[in-house]
Write a protein that holds these residues in place. Sequence first.
Motif, mmCIF file in Angstrom:
data_model
loop_
_atom_site.group_PDB
_atom_site.id
_atom_site.type_symbol
_atom_site.label_atom_id
_atom_site.label_comp_id
_atom_site.label_asym_id
_atom_site.label_seq_id
_atom_site.Cartn_x
_atom_site.Cartn_y
_atom_site.Cartn_z
ATOM 1 N N ASP A 1 0.816 -1.215 0.000
ATOM 2 C CA ASP A 1 0.000 0.000 0.000
ATOM 3 C C ASP A 1 0.854 1.270 0.000
ATOM 4 O O ASP A 1 0.390 2.340 -0.412
ATOM 5 C CB ASP A 1 -0.928 0.018 1.222
ATOM 6 N N GLU A 2 2.104 1.179 0.444
ATOM 7 C CA GLU A 2 2.974 2.338 0.523
ATOM 8 C C GLU A 2 3.613 2.699 -0.822
ATOM 9 O O GLU A 2 4.171 3.790 -0.975
ATOM 10 C CB GLU A 2 4.091 2.096 1.548
ATOM 11 N N ILE A 3 3.548 1.775 -1.775
ATOM 12 C CA ILE A 3 4.240 1.978 -3.054
ATOM 13 C C ILE A 3 3.723 3.233 -3.759
ATOM 14 O O ILE A 3 2.526 3.395 -3.975
ATOM 15 C CB ILE A 3 4.064 0.746 -3.964
ATOM 16 N N LYS A 4 4.651 4.100 -4.115
ATOM 17 C CA LYS A 4 4.298 5.360 -4.759
ATOM 18 C C LYS A 4 4.297 5.220 -6.280
ATOM 19 O O LYS A 4 5.031 4.393 -6.828
ATOM 20 C CB LYS A 4 5.284 6.448 -4.346
ATOM 21 N N PRO A 5 3.481 6.016 -6.970
ATOM 22 C CA PRO A 5 3.463 5.998 -8.431
ATOM 23 C C PRO A 5 4.860 6.273 -9.006
ATOM 24 O O PRO A 5 5.607 7.093 -8.471
ATOM 25 C CB PRO A 5 2.495 7.122 -8.793
ATOM 26 N N GLY A 6 5.175 5.565 -10.078
ATOM 27 C CA GLY A 6 6.467 5.764 -10.729
ATOM 28 C C GLY A 6 7.609 4.988 -10.111
ATOM 29 O O GLY A 6 8.766 5.147 -10.518
ATOM 30 N N SER A 7 7.330 4.125 -9.132
ATOM 31 C CA SER A 7 8.383 3.340 -8.486
ATOM 32 C C SER A 7 9.030 2.380 -9.488
ATOM 33 O O SER A 7 8.378 1.858 -10.390
ATOM 34 C CB SER A 7 7.817 2.547 -7.311
ATOM 35 N N THR A 8 10.327 2.145 -9.301
ATOM 36 C CA THR A 8 11.076 1.245 -10.174
ATOM 37 C C THR A 8 11.165 -0.139 -9.552
ATOM 38 O O THR A 8 11.462 -0.280 -8.367
ATOM 39 C CB THR A 8 12.495 1.781 -10.425
ATOM 40 N N LEU B 1 4.394 1.728 -12.669
ATOM 41 C CA LEU B 1 5.642 1.122 -12.223
ATOM 42 C C LEU B 1 6.626 1.033 -13.386
ATOM 43 O O LEU B 1 6.246 0.743 -14.526
ATOM 44 C CB LEU B 1 5.380 -0.279 -11.665
ATOM 45 N N LYS B 2 7.902 1.275 -13.111
ATOM 46 C CA LYS B 2 8.951 1.186 -14.113
ATOM 47 C C LYS B 2 9.663 -0.156 -13.955
ATOM 48 O O LYS B 2 10.193 -0.455 -12.880
ATOM 49 C CB LYS B 2 9.960 2.325 -13.938
ATOM 50 N N PHE B 3 9.643 -0.961 -15.016
ATOM 51 C CA PHE B 3 10.235 -2.296 -14.948
ATOM 52 C C PHE B 3 11.670 -2.263 -15.465
ATOM 53 O O PHE B 3 11.939 -1.752 -16.548
ATOM 54 C CB PHE B 3 9.404 -3.290 -15.755
ATOM 55 N N LEU C 1 18.590 -3.391 -4.630
ATOM 56 C CA LEU C 1 17.681 -2.847 -3.618
ATOM 57 C C LEU C 1 18.144 -1.518 -3.031
ATOM 58 O O LEU C 1 17.335 -0.772 -2.481
ATOM 59 C CB LEU C 1 17.470 -3.869 -2.496
ATOM 60 N N ASP C 2 19.430 -1.227 -3.139
ATOM 61 C CA ASP C 2 19.924 0.052 -2.625
ATOM 62 C C ASP C 2 19.631 1.200 -3.583
ATOM 63 O O ASP C 2 19.707 2.372 -3.181
ATOM 64 C CB ASP C 2 21.438 -0.027 -2.379
ATOM 65 N N SER C 3 19.294 0.870 -4.821
ATOM 66 C CA SER C 3 19.127 1.941 -5.810
ATOM 67 C C SER C 3 17.745 1.986 -6.453
ATOM 68 O O SER C 3 17.438 2.927 -7.189
ATOM 69 C CB SER C 3 20.180 1.787 -6.923
ATOM 70 N N VAL C 4 16.900 0.992 -6.189
ATOM 71 C CA VAL C 4 15.551 1.000 -6.750
ATOM 72 C C VAL C 4 14.530 0.886 -5.618
ATOM 73 O O VAL C 4 14.900 0.734 -4.458
ATOM 74 C CB VAL C 4 15.346 -0.157 -7.764
ATOM 75 N N ASP C 5 13.260 0.947 -5.977
ATOM 76 C CA ASP C 5 12.212 0.915 -4.959
ATOM 77 C C ASP C 5 11.809 -0.499 -4.552
ATOM 78 O O ASP C 5 11.520 -0.765 -3.384
ATOM 79 C CB ASP C 5 10.987 1.661 -5.486
ATOM 80 N N LEU C 6 11.798 -1.397 -5.533
ATOM 81 C CA LEU C 6 11.352 -2.770 -5.300
ATOM 82 C C LEU C 6 12.168 -3.718 -6.168
ATOM 83 O O LEU C 6 12.684 -3.323 -7.223
ATOM 84 C CB LEU C 6 9.869 -2.918 -5.656
ATOM 85 N N ALA C 7 12.244 -4.979 -5.745
ATOM 86 C CA ALA C 7 12.917 -5.987 -6.557
ATOM 87 C C ALA C 7 12.217 -7.324 -6.379
ATOM 88 O O ALA C 7 11.867 -7.712 -5.261
ATOM 89 C CB ALA C 7 14.388 -6.110 -6.169
ATOM 90 N N ALA C 8 12.000 -7.995 -7.506
ATOM 91 C CA ALA C 8 11.471 -9.362 -7.478
ATOM 92 C C ALA C 8 12.668 -10.298 -7.484
ATOM 93 O O ALA C 8 13.376 -10.401 -8.491
ATOM 94 C CB ALA C 8 10.577 -9.603 -8.690
ATOM 95 N N VAL C 9 12.908 -10.974 -6.356
ATOM 96 C CA VAL C 9 14.152 -11.729 -6.173
ATOM 97 C C VAL C 9 13.857 -13.223 -6.011
ATOM 98 O O VAL C 9 13.027 -13.617 -5.189
ATOM 99 C CB VAL C 9 14.914 -11.232 -4.925
ATOM 100 N N ASN C 10 14.570 -14.036 -6.794
ATOM 101 C CA ASN C 10 14.479 -15.486 -6.623
ATOM 102 C C ASN C 10 14.924 -15.872 -5.217
ATOM 103 O O ASN C 10 15.888 -15.306 -4.690
ATOM 104 C CB ASN C 10 15.370 -16.208 -7.633
#
Length: 269
Positions: free
Chosen positions: A122-129, A175-177, A189-198
């Motif tokens: 819910d905290e994710i802001k528009p335009g997050s990478t 969201l920016k993919f 993770l230090d430079s983007v907002d979110l990461a899908a990690v195996n």
Amino acid sequence: MRRYSLLLFAVFISVLLSGCGASGENEKKEITLGATVPYSDMLEKGVKPYLEKKGYKVEVKEFNDYVQPNISLKSGSLDANLFQHKVYMDAFGKENNMKLASVITVPTAPIGIYSKKYKTLDEIKPGSTVTLANDPTNLSRGLTVLRDNGLIEIDNSANPLKVSEKDVTKNPKNLKFQPVEAAQTPRTLDSVDLAAVNGNFALSSGLDLKDALVKDKLPEEIINRIVVLENDKNSKLAKDLKAAVESEEFRKVIERNFGEFHKPDWMSK
């Protein structure tokens, strides 16, 4: 003369049968199993002890990529490996002219959405990478997690195992993919907002699977498995590997060390 011929025939049959017995007894007992982290630990703790009780001498070799474990299997430097699911196995076999066979599925670390900036979706802001693995299967899994949690919508006609950014039909938060090598996703993770990690790369980088905002739900064809060459699928080793994973000792190792992993259907029954 007839008696002499019968005697020779009996000796021939005896030698033939003893030869067959010898080949069965001389099954390879010094073996090397390959895996990526954390499946190398799963082999060390849950499979190796069982095989050693069966008389095998077992070496577990650790890999940090998804190519060399199969190449090593083909060259004969590995006897079996554990790191891949069926979709990858079939695609790799086709592209590299290899015949691979699944022995048995094992508990598998899920892909999770991680963030150092947000504690909830819910905290994710528009335009997050969002960084995602750039290989087709894991890219699809990462996007599917986002879809299943209401962040995007995906074209219903798209192949569920090959979904890409082009199949995203709605993206209300814009969201920016950013696809990168799967092993690199934790480092972003230090430079983007979110990461899908195996899951395996999450663990090897020090992330806790419990810290994922959400995790994916794995279909059977995306569950990791012990794999051998097609010619070895009915071997004594393949049968012993299967028995090791089905053992009560293996189940206890999973409960103790891999509790956050998604269990295959056969293990949940």
